[in-house]
Design an enzyme around this catalytic site. Structure first.
Site, PDB file in Angstrom:
ATOM      1  N   CYS A   1      -8.148 -25.551 -33.520  1.00  0.00           N
ATOM      2  CA  CYS A   1      -7.753 -26.546 -34.489  1.00  0.00           C
ATOM      3  C   CYS A   1      -9.056 -27.151 -35.403  1.00  0.00           C
ATOM      4  O   CYS A   1      -9.831 -27.552 -34.453  1.00  0.00           O
ATOM      5  CB  CYS A   1      -6.968 -27.583 -33.869  1.00  0.00           C
ATOM      6  SG  CYS A   1      -6.660 -29.107 -34.805  1.00  0.00           S
TER       7      CYS A   1
ATOM      8  N   ASN B   1      -4.761 -22.951 -28.233  1.00  0.00           N
ATOM      9  CA  ASN B   1      -5.103 -23.294 -29.328  1.00  0.00           C
ATOM     10  C   ASN B   1      -6.726 -23.973 -29.081  1.00  0.00           C
ATOM     11  O   ASN B   1      -6.881 -24.971 -28.527  1.00  0.00           O
ATOM     12  CB  ASN B   1      -4.485 -24.643 -29.791  1.00  0.00           C
ATOM     13  CG  ASN B   1      -4.978 -25.297 -31.049  1.00  0.00           C
ATOM     14  OD1 ASN B   1      -6.025 -24.763 -31.772  1.00  0.00           O
ATOM     15  ND2 ASN B   1      -4.295 -26.197 -31.620  1.00  0.00           N
TER      16      ASN B   1
END
Lengths: 265, 300
Positions: free
Chosen positions: B124, B121
């Site tokens: 975000c 990730n």
């Protein structure tokens, strides 16, 4: 839409030294006892059970025990002040049967009183065990009387009614009277004990669970319970006994805001 | 009919539970698997427990939601205990976040034996401390992380890209060149904001949050379409999928499989079965024998 609606506090009722009920004008549609609202005080937002549903006056109420920063901030509000409410959320109590025992412990009486008033309006014979630590913490007694339900009080220190735990009084009551159904909300340790008692009596029962919530709309996963994964904010907060049998963490542990597990004392 | 293979991982359907949705516990991941998801992605977790932002963390807007949960998670040590309880009925992908390549590779190594793939990730849109899209908007930082994580684990490494860049193709190419096995695209858009009109107060405690849901689907489709023509590794499409027609659009644009998140709010966990059934019916009517035949057909 899952957006807070800004409402003025219409009335504040001091229920006990620690509990206040906040009443709002609200177009009552599908609100069901046992459902909750996300309450936004412009600083934080927390789930709170609906404790009053009045489809005639178009009012709803929430009752809050002052236990921490957020609840203290809300307790300091006055009539006319504003809060944001979104909801109702979750699955409430299913109302069925002709004679029901409702067991509420402490602030767990909030959804129980809403249930009591709705069930008695439907002509159901409701007996309520209202449990608290001491007599002046027993809440909603006059509303229970007014509803026509039978009130059995219970205090840890014996200052009102049965002296001991609500579960002890429930066991005594269950041995003396036949009920079609049981509903309960309160500290999880109390509900777990009651769950074990009810299992012996083979009476259908519903329990309202509490878990840390963030979104309230079934997305964040913060309130999912082991081992089934159900979301307390959508599949709950009210669960039937046969569902609770599958929720292995019930009565054992819960997760905090980061998801770390903590034992239920 | 719906089976696909992604970087050697066999999936019974091309639908996955997206990161950040109901993925904080093994129980909810297992539930998604039982409900028809072809694979599941965990909620992103980091090295240490993180409470995330205070509420409100989520609010609905037209076409979806904006959220700023703030990467709340119990930390890798606690999350490993969850991963050990996965029932293995479907492949599981661990979504990780960190502030630099060392954090990413440390976490990846910790969980390598418990999952089938890693999803980084780096996208975000509301993370603090230099995490999230602060990394994914920089092709060099992204490549550094991919390269380091690839050296530290043997399982496939996916990179979840942010659409909030001038040129997503450039980032995708850097990720591929650094060794990424697949790209997940897109993460939520924005950040966006919603203000209460009665009071003038921003509703999210963090003020800003990532936009997800049906509103972002056209952006996601375009990103998948653009990147498909420029890279050779598989694409996992995500953004606003609510029904099987949405899945088909992603497959046509070039995605090998898809992730589903926000629409669980509208459809519940049944969404995976509904979409799988819809895909089967469609493929049967059109005479497609496998999902592979559909991938990228919108390209000349």
């Amino acid at each position: 839409m899952n957006v807070p609606k800004i409402v003025k506090i219409k009335q504040i009722i001091n229920e006990s030294p620690t509990v206040k009920t906040f009443i709002f004008d609200w177009t009552v549609k599908d609100e069901i006892p046992g459902q909750f609202m996300m309450v936004w005080n412009f600083n934080n937002e927390k789930p709170m059970s609906i404790s009053l549903i009045d489809p005639v006056k178009n009012e709803i109420g929430i009752s809050i025990r002052n236990i921490g920063e957020f609840t203290n901030q809300v307790h300091n509000l006055r009539e006319g002040d504003e809060l944001g409410l979104r909801g109702p959320y979750g699955r409430g109590f299913h109302i069925a049967g002709s004679k029901i025992l409702a067991v509420g412990g402490g602030i767990g009486m909030a959804p129980v009183i809403a249930f009591c008033e709705e069930a008695t309006r439907m002509g159901i014979d409701v007996h309520i065990i209202s449990a608290a630590t001491t007599s002046n913490e027993l809440i909603f007694s006059s509303r229970i009387d007014k509803s026509g339900a039978k009130l059995l009080t219970c205090t840890d220190d014996g200052t009102s009614g049965f002296c001991g735990f609500g579960t002890d009084l429930a066991e005594k009551t269950l041995s003396e009277t036949d009920y079609d159904m049981i509903v309960s909300c309160g500290p999880e340790v109390m509900m777990k004990k009651l769950f074990d008692i009810v299992e012996n009596y083979r009476i259908p029962a519903q329990f309202s669970m509490e878990r840390y919530m963030k979104c309230g709309m079934g997305l964040c996963g913060q309130c999912c319970v082991d081992n089934v994964g159900w979301r307390v904010c959508v599949e709950g907060p009210v669960f039937w006994t046969d569902e609770l049998r599958m929720i292995s963490e019930f009565g054992k542990y819960r997760r905090d805001s980061s998801g770390v597990k903590h034992k239920i004392p | 009919m719906l089976e696909i293979e992604l970087c050697g991982i066999k999936m019974r359907s091309p639908t996955m539970l997206a990161a950040g949705i109901l993925g904080s516990t093994a129980s909810s991941l297992n539930w998604a698997g039982r409900s028809g998801a072809g694979a599941v992605v965990t909620k992103s977790f980091g090295l240490n427990p993180n409470k995330g932002y205070a509420n409100p963390t989520t609010v609905e807007v037209t076409g979806g939601i904006i959220n700023a949960i703030g990467l709340s998670n119990p930390g890798v040590a606690n999350f490993k205990l969850e991963l050990e309880k996965l029932d293995k009925s479907v492949p599981a992908i661990a979504s990780l976040y960190g502030a630099n390549q060392y954090e990413f590779s440390e976490i990846a190594s910790e969980v390598e034996n418990l999952v089938d793939a890693i999803e980084l990730n780096v996208s975000c849109p509301h993370a603090m401390g230099g995490c999230g899209s602060a990394i994914g908007q920089d092709p060099h930082l992204t490549a550094d992380i991919v390269r380091t994580v690839k050296k530290s684990v043997k399982i496939p490494v996916f990179v979840k890209l942010t659409p909030n860049v001038t040129d997503i193709v450039e980032i995708a190419q850097y990720a591929e060149d650094a060794g990424a096995d697949a790209l997940t695209m897109i993460n939520s858009v924005g950040p966006g904001m919603k203000i209460d009109v009665e009071t003038g107060i921003p509703i999210l405690k963090n003020r800003f949050g990532g936009l997800s849901g049906p509103a972002i689907k056209p952006i996601a489709i375009r990103c998948v379409f653009d990147v498909f023509e420029s890279i050779d590794i598989p694409i996992i499409g995500v953004g606003g999928i609510r029904d099987h027609n949405d899945v088909l659009e992603f497959l046509y644009a070039g995605a090998r499989c898809v992730q589903i998140g926000t629409s669980i709010m509208y459809e519940g966990m049944d969404i995976f079965t509904k979409i799988n059934n819809g895909l089967r019916r469609f493929m049967d009517e059109k005479g497609y024998g496998s999902v592979d035949e559909i991938i990228g057909i919108s390209h000349d």
